[in-house]
Design an enzyme around this catalytic site. Sequence first.
Site, mmCIF file in Angstrom:
data_model
loop_
_atom_site.group_PDB
_atom_site.id
_atom_site.type_symbol
_atom_site.label_atom_id
_atom_site.label_comp_id
_atom_site.label_asym_id
_atom_site.label_seq_id
_atom_site.Cartn_x
_atom_site.Cartn_y
_atom_site.Cartn_z
ATOM 1 N N HIS A 1 36.209 -11.156 9.676
ATOM 2 C CA HIS A 1 35.460 -12.409 9.708
ATOM 3 C C HIS A 1 34.130 -12.278 10.445
ATOM 4 O O HIS A 1 33.303 -13.196 10.410
ATOM 5 C CB HIS A 1 36.311 -13.515 10.354
ATOM 6 C CG HIS A 1 36.058 -14.885 9.783
ATOM 7 N ND1 HIS A 1 34.844 -15.522 9.860
ATOM 8 C CD2 HIS A 1 36.856 -15.726 9.079
ATOM 9 C CE1 HIS A 1 34.921 -16.704 9.280
ATOM 10 N NE2 HIS A 1 36.131 -16.847 8.782
ATOM 11 N N ASP B 1 32.617 -14.158 5.613
ATOM 12 C CA ASP B 1 33.040 -15.547 5.810
ATOM 13 C C ASP B 1 34.090 -15.934 4.770
ATOM 14 O O ASP B 1 34.265 -15.245 3.756
ATOM 15 C CB ASP B 1 31.835 -16.486 5.714
ATOM 16 C CG ASP B 1 30.824 -16.237 6.833
ATOM 17 O OD1 ASP B 1 31.268 -15.804 7.922
ATOM 18 O OD2 ASP B 1 29.623 -16.442 6.610
#
Length: 437
Positions: A410, A414
């Site tokens: 992450h 995204d």
Amino acid sequence: MAQLIVMPKFGLTMTEGTIASWNVAVGDSIAEGDILCEIETDKLTNEFESPKAGVLLKIIEGDGATVTCLEPIAIIGAANEDISALLSGGTAPSVDETAPPIEVSVISETPEKPAGGRINASPMAKKLAKEKGIDLCLITGTGNKGSITVDDVNNYTPAGDVGKKITVSPVAQKMAADAGLDLSTVAGDGRIMKKDVAALVADQVSVEKLPETIRLKGMRKTIAKRMSESWSISPRVTYTRPVDTTALKAFRSRLKPEFDKRGLKLTFNHIIMKVCAQALLEYPHINGSLVDDTLTLHPHAHIGLAIGLDSGLLVPNVKNCDTKSLSQIAAETEKLIAEAKSGTTNMDDLVGGTFTLTNLGAYGITAFSPIINQPELAILGIDAMIDTPVVVDGQIIIRPMMNLSLTADHRIIDGVLAAQFLQRIGEYLENPSLLLV
């Protein structure tokens, strides 16, 4: 002329190796290409062949020693050759030779080693004596010209005369100390070895089975380290998406006869590798690696496939999957799998990957969270194909459904990007003819 034998470098990324075990003993005659020892690297165990013929004059680094590549581990030369010049160059002696033997009990006087320092014994006799921990100096040979035979080793019984003191190997000495054993109670043929102490310790253990402790080493130790690092480095999220594999199964069925003609195996893994390579070109920020604060976006997709072995997990990768045909990917993947199972994987095949697949479908797993293979940014878990009731055009029908489990870093990927990438993979798998567009 005597020569230093150094720790080999089995791949571009190898910096050190651990000597798992020596296959030869000092004094053995060796032909070029004979196996000297087994060497463990981060993920592989390799047999090290002798680069020259001669006699093994000295083992510099013993079993279990971790040595930097190109540092000396042994000396091979002519019988009785003077190696003092090589040793004076700062070469460290082996562990066994630096630890002085201890004296335990009086048994019999050790015969002097034959003039010239070489014992006349058959290779099998030397090997058997080493396994039994018997000093060949104690045995009288009955073979040709006094050569020690296998029967001589098997028939050897320590004399009961006073005068000879048994020596103890450093490993046996430490084991005895840890177990609180009196070494005078340990039986040994001239020299007490690890196996002698281990046998006595086993006799003293109660009938009740005790917990087994295993020290991690080699591949398993590396896997534990890498998984812990990946878990702490990457803030990861796993995304799961179902895929209807009806078209995928039909696509494989149509291609399989042609692959069979070429002597090639076609699996769903091969097709998914090709699909992922295509999708990675469309989403280049996923085909990357992150080291410290530097993100590298790779121009080609090097797809790794996790292979489960008894000793651990290997992830060799097929380079440039995006430029290769499905048949090329299938051939290279099956070659990598065969090499992994036979223990002949090339170190360079284990590095440079940009994306990894791991398939647990064969075990009935329907969803899981695979751990990212650092420094890659994502890994795709492939789950079981399950016949499932689904609604199509208002009708309930049975379709072969399969979940895809994508774990993404992450820090770079995204949620929307991960979802789009997984959706694109699903589109290709549900309509494989898109690969031709």
